[in-house]
Design an enzyme around this catalytic site. Sequence first.
Site, PDB file in Angstrom:
ATOM      1  N   PHE A 193       0.879  -1.158  -0.020  1.00 22.25           N
ATOM      2  CA  PHE A 193       0.015  -0.006  -0.007  1.00 22.25           C
ATOM      3  C   PHE A 193       0.729   1.274  -0.017  1.00 22.25           C
ATOM      4  O   PHE A 193       0.598   2.241  -0.842  1.00 22.25           O
ATOM      5  CB  PHE A 193      -1.122   0.110   1.107  1.00 22.25           C
ATOM      6  CG  PHE A 193      -2.101   1.160   1.202  1.00 22.25           C
ATOM      7  CD1 PHE A 193      -3.010   1.169   0.747  1.00 22.25           C
ATOM      8  CD2 PHE A 193      -1.407   2.599   1.838  1.00 22.25           C
ATOM      9  CE1 PHE A 193      -3.787   2.338   0.736  1.00 22.25           C
ATOM     10  CE2 PHE A 193      -2.211   3.562   1.912  1.00 22.25           C
ATOM     11  CZ  PHE A 193      -3.366   3.451   1.205  1.00 22.25           C
ATOM     12  N   ASP A 194       2.035   1.142   0.956  1.00 18.71           N
ATOM     13  CA  ASP A 194       2.581   2.595   1.017  1.00 18.71           C
ATOM     14  C   ASP A 194       3.454   2.783  -0.356  1.00 18.71           C
ATOM     15  O   ASP A 194       3.589   3.774  -0.816  1.00 18.71           O
ATOM     16  CB  ASP A 194       3.621   2.154   2.311  1.00 18.71           C
ATOM     17  CG  ASP A 194       2.927   2.327   3.353  1.00 18.71           C
ATOM     18  OD1 ASP A 194       1.855   3.063   3.562  1.00 18.71           O
ATOM     19  OD2 ASP A 194       3.372   1.867   4.546  1.00 18.71           O
ATOM     20  N   SER A 223     -30.619  17.959  18.732  1.00 14.32           N
ATOM     21  CA  SER A 223     -30.371  16.987  19.864  1.00 14.32           C
ATOM     22  C   SER A 223     -31.329  16.040  20.007  1.00 14.32           C
ATOM     23  O   SER A 223     -32.659  16.450  19.614  1.00 14.32           O
ATOM     24  CB  SER A 223     -29.735  17.570  21.215  1.00 14.32           C
ATOM     25  OG  SER A 223     -30.983  18.551  21.490  1.00 14.32           O
ATOM     26  N   LEU A 224     -31.256  15.053  20.825  1.00  9.94           N
ATOM     27  CA  LEU A 224     -32.349  13.968  20.931  1.00  9.94           C
ATOM     28  C   LEU A 224     -32.763  14.162  22.401  1.00  9.94           C
ATOM     29  O   LEU A 224     -32.260  14.440  23.246  1.00  9.94           O
ATOM     30  CB  LEU A 224     -31.927  12.570  20.722  1.00  9.94           C
ATOM     31  CG  LEU A 224     -31.569  12.285  19.243  1.00  9.94           C
ATOM     32  CD1 LEU A 224     -31.131  10.838  19.258  1.00  9.94           C
ATOM     33  CD2 LEU A 224     -32.642  12.625  18.133  1.00  9.94           C
ATOM     34  N   GLU A 278     -30.401   1.696  17.267  1.00  8.56           N
ATOM     35  CA  GLU A 278     -28.785   2.042  16.980  1.00  8.56           C
ATOM     36  C   GLU A 278     -28.038   2.240  18.132  1.00  8.56           C
ATOM     37  O   GLU A 278     -28.731   2.915  19.068  1.00  8.56           O
ATOM     38  CB  GLU A 278     -28.753   3.130  16.065  1.00  8.56           C
ATOM     39  CG  GLU A 278     -29.373   2.669  14.507  1.00  8.56           C
ATOM     40  CD  GLU A 278     -29.394   4.123  13.855  1.00  8.56           C
ATOM     41  OE1 GLU A 278     -28.401   4.656  13.215  1.00  8.56           O
ATOM     42  OE2 GLU A 278     -30.579   4.446  13.461  1.00  8.56           O
ATOM     43  N   LYS A 314     -25.515   4.401  20.334  1.00 11.73           N
ATOM     44  CA  LYS A 314     -25.145   5.719  20.499  1.00 11.73           C
ATOM     45  C   LYS A 314     -23.728   5.747  20.871  1.00 11.73           C
ATOM     46  O   LYS A 314     -23.378   5.567  21.938  1.00 11.73           O
ATOM     47  CB  LYS A 314     -26.198   6.463  21.391  1.00 11.73           C
ATOM     48  CG  LYS A 314     -25.805   7.974  21.636  1.00 11.73           C
ATOM     49  CD  LYS A 314     -27.079   8.418  22.559  1.00 11.73           C
ATOM     50  CE  LYS A 314     -27.199   9.992  22.532  1.00 11.73           C
ATOM     51  NZ  LYS A 314     -25.967  10.322  23.315  1.00 11.73           N
ATOM     52  N   ASP A 348     -20.017   7.659  21.757  1.00 12.24           N
ATOM     53  CA  ASP A 348     -19.819   8.719  22.434  1.00 12.24           C
ATOM     54  C   ASP A 348     -18.479   9.356  21.750  1.00 12.24           C
ATOM     55  O   ASP A 348     -17.452   8.937  21.932  1.00 12.24           O
ATOM     56  CB  ASP A 348     -19.335   8.320  23.956  1.00 12.24           C
ATOM     57  CG  ASP A 348     -19.858   9.583  25.029  1.00 12.24           C
ATOM     58  OD1 ASP A 348     -20.248  10.391  24.300  1.00 12.24           O
ATOM     59  OD2 ASP A 348     -19.233   9.380  26.024  1.00 12.24           O
ATOM     60  N   TYR A 350     -24.724   7.584  10.561  1.00 16.03           N
ATOM     61  CA  TYR A 350     -25.986   6.871  10.926  1.00 16.03           C
ATOM     62  C   TYR A 350     -27.086   7.521  10.449  1.00 16.03           C
ATOM     63  O   TYR A 350     -28.239   7.268  10.406  1.00 16.03           O
ATOM     64  CB  TYR A 350     -26.246   6.826  12.549  1.00 16.03           C
ATOM     65  CG  TYR A 350     -25.745   8.081  13.244  1.00 16.03           C
ATOM     66  CD1 TYR A 350     -26.786   9.182  12.883  1.00 16.03           C
ATOM     67  CD2 TYR A 350     -24.524   8.309  13.886  1.00 16.03           C
ATOM     68  CE1 TYR A 350     -26.436  10.323  13.847  1.00 16.03           C
ATOM     69  CE2 TYR A 350     -24.476   9.298  14.555  1.00 16.03           C
ATOM     70  CZ  TYR A 350     -25.327  10.654  14.544  1.00 16.03           C
ATOM     71  OH  TYR A 350     -24.959  11.632  15.297  1.00 16.03           O
ATOM     72  N   LYS A 353     -30.479   6.369  27.407  1.00 19.57           N
ATOM     73  CA  LYS A 353     -29.039   6.099  28.085  1.00 19.57           C
ATOM     74  C   LYS A 353     -28.928   5.046  29.015  1.00 19.57           C
ATOM     75  O   LYS A 353     -29.837   4.758  29.802  1.00 19.57           O
ATOM     76  CB  LYS A 353     -29.085   7.485  29.091  1.00 19.57           C
ATOM     77  CG  LYS A 353     -29.055   8.923  28.151  1.00 19.57           C
ATOM     78  CD  LYS A 353     -27.784   9.112  27.462  1.00 19.57           C
ATOM     79  CE  LYS A 353     -27.386  10.544  27.857  1.00 19.57           C
ATOM     80  NZ  LYS A 353     -26.262  10.825  26.937  1.00 19.57           N
ATOM     81  N   CYS A 409       7.070  17.050  49.265  1.00 21.40           N
ATOM     82  CA  CYS A 409       7.179  15.762  48.679  1.00 21.40           C
ATOM     83  C   CYS A 409       7.006  14.565  49.609  1.00 21.40           C
ATOM     84  O   CYS A 409       7.608  14.408  50.722  1.00 21.40           O
ATOM     85  CB  CYS A 409       8.493  15.655  47.967  1.00 21.40           C
ATOM     86  SG  CYS A 409       8.683  14.158  47.323  1.00 21.40           S
ATOM     87  N   CYS A 452      10.536  12.633  49.749  1.00 17.74           N
ATOM     88  CA  CYS A 452      11.844  13.060  50.212  1.00 17.74           C
ATOM     89  C   CYS A 452      11.532  14.498  51.119  1.00 17.74           C
ATOM     90  O   CYS A 452      12.602  15.152  51.493  1.00 17.74           O
ATOM     91  CB  CYS A 452      12.828  13.553  48.988  1.00 17.74           C
ATOM     92  SG  CYS A 452      12.170  14.923  47.951  1.00 17.74           S
ATOM     93  N   CYS A 499       7.966  17.980  42.613  1.00 17.29           N
ATOM     94  CA  CYS A 499       9.095  17.989  43.512  1.00 17.29           C
ATOM     95  C   CYS A 499      10.419  18.576  42.853  1.00 17.29           C
ATOM     96  O   CYS A 499      10.839  17.735  42.025  1.00 17.29           O
ATOM     97  CB  CYS A 499       9.286  16.455  44.118  1.00 17.29           C
ATOM     98  SG  CYS A 499      10.819  16.392  45.171  1.00 17.29           S
ATOM     99  N   CYS A 510      15.213  12.551  45.244  1.00 19.10           N
ATOM    100  CA  CYS A 510      14.324  12.113  45.440  1.00 19.10           C
ATOM    101  C   CYS A 510      13.995  10.542  44.794  1.00 19.10           C
ATOM    102  O   CYS A 510      14.164  10.410  43.661  1.00 19.10           O
ATOM    103  CB  CYS A 510      13.031  13.056  44.670  1.00 19.10           C
ATOM    104  SG  CYS A 510      11.425  12.685  45.016  1.00 19.10           S
TER     105      CYS A 510
HETATM  106 ZN   LIG Z   1      10.762  14.215  46.318  1.00 16.67          ZN
END
Ligand SMILES: [Zn+2]
Length: 664
Positions: free
Chosen positions: A34-35, A80-81, A110, A112, A114, A221, A308, A402, A405, A420, A426
């Site tokens: 492909f390349d 929006s739904l 279907e 949904k 995100d 969709y 949902k 910290c 230390c 720190c 440390c």
């Molecule tokens: Zn530290």
Amino acid sequence: MNTKEYIQNLRDELREHNYNYYVLDNPTISDFDFDSKLKELQDLEAKHPEFYDANSPSLRVGGEVTKNFNTVVHEHRMYSLDNSYSLEDLQDWEARIKKMVDGPIQYTCELKYDGASISLTYENGSLLRAVTRGDGMQGDEVTANIKTIKSVPLQLKGSYPAKFDIRGEIVLPFEGFNKMNEERIDIGEEPYRNPRNTASGSLKLQDSAEVAKRPLECLLYNITGDNLGIATQMESLEKARQMGFKVPEAAKLANSIDQVLAFVNYWDTERHNLPYETDGVVVKVNDLQQQEELGYTAKAPRWAMAYKFKAEQVSTRLNSISYQVGRTGAITPVANLEPVELAGTTVKRASLHNSDQIEKLDVRVGDEVFVEKGGEIIPKIIAVDFTKRPSDSQPTQYITHCPECNTPLERLEGEAKHFCPNYTGCKPQIVGRIQHYISRKAMDIEGLGGETVALLVSAGLITNYADLYTLTKEQVMPLERMAEKSAENLVNGIAASKQIPFERVLFALGIRYVGETVAKKLAKHYKSIDAIAKASQEELVNVDEIGIKIAESVLAFFASEENIHTIEKLRSFGVQLEVSAEKLANQTNKLENQIFVVSGVFETVSRTELKKLIEDNGGKVSSSISAKTSFIVAGDKMGPSKKAKAEKLGVPLITEQEFLQKVL
Ligand SMILES: [Zn+2]
């Protein structure tokens, strides 16, 4: 076949392979083949700008930069739904719509996804533009970025309406998301929070080449437009598939709300096996005629409803907050939770990110907290159940010192995390740096693992990565779980790392923001650690892709006496601190600070070879002529517009032979 037809055939062939790979998940050609074909097309297109096609598969790699995204009004509003959360909600909805239409109603179910909503407009089978949802009325045009997403067809298959919009969701699969985060953690950057925001953030990146690097996918969709010749939503999905779009297979027809619920219940558990995040089911009236009769309320279609899933969320008690120190000294607060079952795993800890996040949530030890798990490896706390807060509860005081230390922590302007600053003393920073040094992408030391590094540091045998090269079998053997054979392997593995090339050593040093790619750039440009150490900030930022943040970090690294000392030790042990002589033999800096544009067809060398010669000799290749261009290497058939532009800007043209005399 003439050249034009040949180019056209090559484009068609690559389009088909893209489709097989990214839409059908069924490649029929090796990546290598492909390349090679893509490379051939790119070369031909460069030679024949007259056959330019904005939808060529060669343009998938991006490169176009958008400074300001144009606002575009959606021809068909992106509604929006309405949401529903229970069987009763769905039954209420059915009762409402049954009063408005005659006859039986079928539903499509279907998943949904995100992600970030997108509207694609096609005209005569070509992608015309891509626009984000925005406020539903108008969004931002992000066509250049969307073109880099390989599952978006630039040219449709089969028959298609003259003009239509298709809506869908840009998603970032969990696998790609986690890989992006591993890379970010590698260079000391804060990981991205979730796939959804990362996907939507990607659409608004200015540099489309950056978008091309992200493994985004586009799931479609819904087709909208006039005279589409489609009677139902199911047909619409099938039609979209035939035109070459990636349409999720999960869609199903339901004859009743009970059947809808069966679909919901099935996917509520099954969705955990999907490669993307889903947060519910979209239920639509299948018949488009009925959809039209039902119409819209002020903000949503009456003929659709989102159901949902109950968020994968549990509540549990926050027992304590501990603070982890990373290799760069960054502090990460971690919530230790009363163990609880969530999405099939037992959760004991959750990330709190930084002090701002703790303050924002007002989370306190002893609180009952809501924990959610998305695609991330570590779950997160999303809210506190204030009704259950104990009366003697005290606000969380973020640590000032910290935990390892006891050094006072610092927080730099504009950074979310505390640090720190005790770089040399440390322990987690010391161990973390050595663990990074030996890691697979860095020195890849066989026979030595992260836990052993911690043991070696605890035993006082090493305090930095250069010390690794002083270790003997006898020193290592008394360590826990260390037999003679494994001790031998460890010492041999360390010795073998002296052969690792300079660019990987540079990455292994763990300079903040210097990841694999940046290390390669710096190694190529400067050729040795000494040259990098001597470079000024101004010189560094002049290197391709090196920004101010990286330059400052490089300077800070070499300003540390401790680091200089460690590097001297690495040198004394024979670690590669410069580009090898063999590699250098073909490289010079004869063309330093010169920018070339290559145009036309050449006789003795190919365009690719020509570009390599420029780069190997320290020059830079640019694709467009500007006042900064030093020379144009002009071959046969150089375009007249380029010639005119060069003349106007006074950029000298040189022939292939004149160029070769410069470098050979
Ligand atoms: Zn530290």
